[in-house]
Design an enzyme around this catalytic site. Structure first.
Site, PDB file in Angstrom:
ATOM      1  N   ARG A  75      13.788  67.159  42.263  1.00 28.27           N
ATOM      2  CA  ARG A  75      13.673  66.038  43.572  1.00 28.27           C
ATOM      3  C   ARG A  75      13.953  64.494  43.136  1.00 28.27           C
ATOM      4  NH1 ARG A  75       8.381  63.879  46.047  1.00 28.27           N
ATOM      5  NH2 ARG A  75       8.248  62.610  45.290  1.00 28.27           N
ATOM      6  N   GLU A  76      14.177  64.285  41.570  1.00 30.42           N
ATOM      7  CA  GLU A  76      14.733  63.181  41.043  1.00 30.42           C
ATOM      8  C   GLU A  76      16.447  63.163  40.268  1.00 30.42           C
ATOM      9  OE1 GLU A  76      13.088  61.060  42.373  1.00 30.42           O
ATOM     10  OE2 GLU A  76      10.745  61.104  42.542  1.00 30.42           O
ATOM     11  N   ILE A  77      16.502  64.104  40.017  1.00 30.85           N
ATOM     12  CA  ILE A  77      17.551  63.748  38.529  1.00 30.85           C
ATOM     13  C   ILE A  77      19.031  63.108  39.669  1.00 30.85           C
ATOM     14  CG2 ILE A  77      19.384  66.074  38.966  1.00 30.85           C
ATOM     15  CD1 ILE A  77      17.106  64.036  35.898  1.00 30.85           C
ATOM     16  N   TYR A  80      18.940  59.383  39.203  1.00 28.42           N
ATOM     17  CA  TYR A  80      18.287  58.872  38.721  1.00 28.42           C
ATOM     18  C   TYR A  80      18.561  58.999  36.631  1.00 28.42           C
ATOM     19  CZ  TYR A  80      15.365  58.284  42.745  1.00 28.42           C
ATOM     20  OH  TYR A  80      14.583  57.405  43.783  1.00 28.42           O
TER      21      TYR A  80
END
Length: 201
Positions: A75-77, A80
């Site tokens: 979801r975030e990588i 980020y």
């Protein structure tokens, strides 16, 4: 870059927002953390960033660590980086070491600052898989206000006020002035007038 927490031990995750409040064709707006050095290169439209960020620390129990890390990496990588930082509970409990995701300038979804009214109008009309973008904003305002006496955010609150005005205008609700006039003991109702002034910082 995967989190370096031991999969046999619990870890804490710092949460400060949500996702999925728009679509690829009409992306919504959500909060993100960025490095101060990056923020200082931007032309922002609200007051200087605070030295601390309010949020919630989520305890991830050991049996769920691998599952949660895999989900977060997906979801975030992209756009980020992973950091570990000190979390100071508002009730004075001992400091906790938490994992936090920090946005980078390379993040394709980072749009940077916008004039507040333009941003409020975008939030008001954006809808995604998790619901309207405006509910994200209004929930964020409520959550921040509830964390601590100091945790309210002026920029978030300003946007929430603007979005509520847009809601009122869209639904035909105006500002109603009611004056009780002592004439036959009947109140005199003054016609509705829409609130036209725009809040400026």
């Amino acid at each position: 870059m995967a989190a370096s927490a031991d999969s046999d031990a619990e870890f804490w995750l710092f949460g400060y927002g949500q996702d999925h409040r728009g679509t690829p064709e009409a992306p919504g707006r959500v909060v993100t953390l960025i490095e101060r050095s990056f923020w200082e290169t931007l032309t922002d439209h609200h007051d200087s960033a605070e030295q601390k960020v309010w949020g919630i620390a989520y305890r991830i129990e050991a049996p769920k660590v691998a599952e949660v890390q895999e989900y977060l990496d997906i979801r975030e990588i992209n756009g980020y980086t992973i950091h570990y930082t000190a979390f100071h509970p508002s009730d004075g409990s001992p400091t906790i070491k938490t994992l936090v995701y920090i946005g980078t300038p390379e993040n394709d979804q980072f749009v940077g600052p916008q004039p507040p009214q333009q941003l409020a109008e975008h939030i008001f009309r954006s809808i995604g898989p998790s619901g309207p973008n405006k509910y994200y904003l209004l929930s964020l305002e409520e959550a921040l206000d509830s964390l601590s006496a100091e945790s309210g955010d002026g920029h978030v609150k300003d946007l929430a006020i603007r979005v509520r005005k847009l809601e009122n205008k869209a639904s035909g609700v105006g500002v109603q002035a009611v004056h009780d006039m002592a004439i036959n003991n009947e109140p005199k109702r003054v016609n509705n007038t829409d609130e036209q002034e725009e809040m400026e910082k």
